[in-house]
Enzyme design. Structure first.
Site, short mmCIF file in Angstrom:
data_model
loop_
_atom_site.label_atom_id
_atom_site.label_comp_id
_atom_site.label_asym_id
_atom_site.label_seq_id
_atom_site.Cartn_x
_atom_site.Cartn_y
_atom_site.Cartn_z
N HIS A 129 0.86 -1.20 0.00
CA HIS A 129 0.00 0.00 0.00
C HIS A 129 0.88 1.23 0.00
O HIS A 129 1.32 1.69 1.05
CB HIS A 129 -0.92 -0.04 1.23
CG HIS A 129 -1.86 1.12 1.34
ND1 HIS A 129 -2.95 1.11 2.17
CD2 HIS A 129 -1.89 2.33 0.73
CE1 HIS A 129 -3.62 2.24 2.08
NE2 HIS A 129 -2.97 3.01 1.22
N HIS A 182 1.18 4.93 -2.56
CA HIS A 182 0.76 5.69 -3.74
C HIS A 182 2.02 6.33 -4.30
O HIS A 182 2.68 7.11 -3.60
CB HIS A 182 -0.25 6.77 -3.36
CG HIS A 182 -1.44 6.23 -2.64
ND1 HIS A 182 -2.64 6.02 -3.28
CD2 HIS A 182 -1.61 5.83 -1.36
CE1 HIS A 182 -3.50 5.52 -2.40
NE2 HIS A 182 -2.91 5.39 -1.23
N HIS A 217 -9.45 1.04 -0.89
CA HIS A 217 -9.37 1.68 0.42
C HIS A 217 -10.75 1.59 1.06
O HIS A 217 -11.77 1.90 0.42
CB HIS A 217 -9.02 3.17 0.27
CG HIS A 217 -7.59 3.44 -0.04
ND1 HIS A 217 -6.92 2.87 -1.08
CD2 HIS A 217 -6.68 4.25 0.58
CE1 HIS A 217 -5.66 3.31 -1.09
NE2 HIS A 217 -5.50 4.16 -0.10
N GLU A 224 -10.67 3.59 6.39
CA GLU A 224 -9.58 4.48 6.81
C GLU A 224 -10.21 5.53 7.73
O GLU A 224 -9.92 5.58 8.91
CB GLU A 224 -8.93 5.13 5.58
CG GLU A 224 -7.82 6.13 5.93
CD GLU A 224 -7.21 6.81 4.69
OE1 GLU A 224 -7.79 6.75 3.59
OE2 GLU A 224 -6.12 7.43 4.85
N ASP A 238 2.02 4.16 2.63
CA ASP A 238 0.95 4.98 2.06
C ASP A 238 1.52 6.12 1.19
O ASP A 238 1.59 5.97 -0.03
CB ASP A 238 0.05 5.53 3.18
CG ASP A 238 -1.36 5.86 2.71
OD1 ASP A 238 -1.67 5.58 1.53
OD2 ASP A 238 -2.15 6.40 3.51
N ASP A 239 1.89 7.23 1.80
CA ASP A 239 2.43 8.39 1.07
C ASP A 239 3.68 8.86 1.82
O ASP A 239 3.65 9.85 2.55
CB ASP A 239 1.37 9.51 1.02
CG ASP A 239 0.11 9.05 0.32
OD1 ASP A 239 0.12 8.97 -0.93
OD2 ASP A 239 -0.87 8.74 1.02
#
Ligand code: ADE
Ligand code: ZN
Length: 368
Positions: free
Chosen positions: A46, A48, A226, A229, A307-308
């Site tokens: 996961h 991005h 997703h 969250e 994630d980011d």
């Protein structure tokens, strides 16, 4: 074969740790746990790729492409990274992606992440990308996919990292727009392995995308979304039962629903949990309050992911280190998280077994 009998025992039941292992906790000295977390092989399921754009690269690409940014410096941009929820982050994240125009930009972004992933002993990564963020600015989907895919090919050859792409639909847009994006991407079907669903969650339930996910399933694409969250457990149920996803991204709100927890445990549905993201987006007030241990101890196939990473203060190993320090997770949890990451990945069973063998070998090296 593993040279540690306890670890061999563990594999009898679908790569989950046994009571025997729990008792002596792998004999890993507590002070060596941070080193082990960094050294252990792992998969990232996961992340991005647009969320790996570091401020320095945003400024370099802006200069290369003649894009004017609403921030005077790298420091000023970094100071804007004070988020209160998912939407406050997404506004800045989409603005950051505006510097990506040429195929080489997408390559450079992905390559920077893949080098970082290799340094964290990530052996397999399944990277999300958001084509609609780019096609809305007039960038052809071919430019996006070709640049990212070229970096994936180079990662295998030059870094020993196996990398694949998952195309995400933006859930704040319509299902019709998702269908258009799918049609634009299908000529490059061999360059991505699946589809996902991301962006603003609350108010955009998974069932909004039931038809396009059904079509992707017919096409043989792997499915993730997703859910849970910020959104309620009901969104996780519909991701599973309506979209028929194989993994749930985040899913941390599932802990509010005992029946859902039982279902996720029974079916070993991987949850791609992102602790530092949850902290920065105020899903949990403090990392100490994170429910990763609850999920793992309830038998869910939870994993750790970044994630980011450029926005949330850390790549894979930083997520492991900070989460373990805050929550008191132990070596058995570390093994389970890494095993879950390979088990939950979209590689074949022989490759999974090979990676888990390497995981066992690393643990054996650290055993007292
Ligand atoms: N896009 C990038 N990061 C995201 C996240 N954490 N949730 C939803 N959409 C995203
Ligand atoms: Zn995400």
């Amino acid at each position: 074969m593993s040279c540690n009998p306890a670890l061999t025992l563990a594999r009898t039941a679908r790569w989950t740790y046994s009571d025997a292992m729990t008792a002596h906790d792998f004999n890993i000295p507590a002070d060596r746990l941070p080193e082990l977390l960094c050294a252990m092989p792992k998969a990232e399921l996961h992340m991005h790729i647009e969320g790996s754009l570091e401020p320095e690269l945003i400024f370099a690409l802006a200069q290369r492409n003649g894009v004017t940014l609403p921030y005077a410096s790298v420091e000023e941009l970094r100071q804007a990274y004070a988020f209160t929820n998912l939407q406050s982050f997404l506004d800045i994240y989409y603005a950051g992606a505006s510097v990506l125009l040429e195929e080489q930009d997408f390559y450079d972004m992905a390559w920077a992440y893949l080098e970082r992933a290799a340094a964290d002993n990530v052996l397999r990564t399944e990277m999300f990308f958001d084509p609609q963020t780019h096609t809305a600015r007039g960038v052809d989907v071919k430019v996006v996919i070709d640049g990212l895919h070229r970096a994936c090919v180079d990662a295998e050859a030059k870094l020993g990292v196996s990398a694949a792409l998952i195309l995400c639909f933006l859930r704040h847009l319509s299902e019709e727009e998702a269908f258009e994006t799918l049609a634009q991407a299908l000529p490059y079907r061999d360059k991505f392995i699946g589809v996902g669903l991301d962006s603003s969650e609350v108010g955009h339930p998974p069932e909004k995308f039931a038809k396009v996910f059904a079509r992707c399933r017919e096409l043989g694409l792997r499915l993730v979304a997703h859910a849970g969250e910020e959104g309620p457990p009901a969104y996780v149920w519909s991701a599973l039962d309506v979209l028929k996803v194989e993994r749930v991204d985040h899913g941390v709100q599932s802990a509010k629903d005992p029946a859902l927890m039982a279902r996720l445990a029974k079916d070993r549905i991987p949850l791609t949990v992102c602790p530092l993201s949850n902290l920065k987006l105020c899903v949990f007030p403090d990392l100490k309050e994170h429910n990763l241990k609850t999920l793992l101890d309830a038998g869910l196939a939870a994993t750790v992911n970044s994630d980011d990473p450029a926005y949330f203060g850390g790549y894979m190993n930083e997520n492991f280190l900070q989460t373990f320090a805050a929550t008191g997770l132990t070596a058995k949890h570390a093994w389970q998280l890494a095993a879950n990451s390979f088990e939950g990945s979209f590689i074949d069973d022989a490759a999974k077994a090979g990676y888990i063998e390497r995981l066992d070998e690393t643990f054996a090296r650290f055993a007292a």
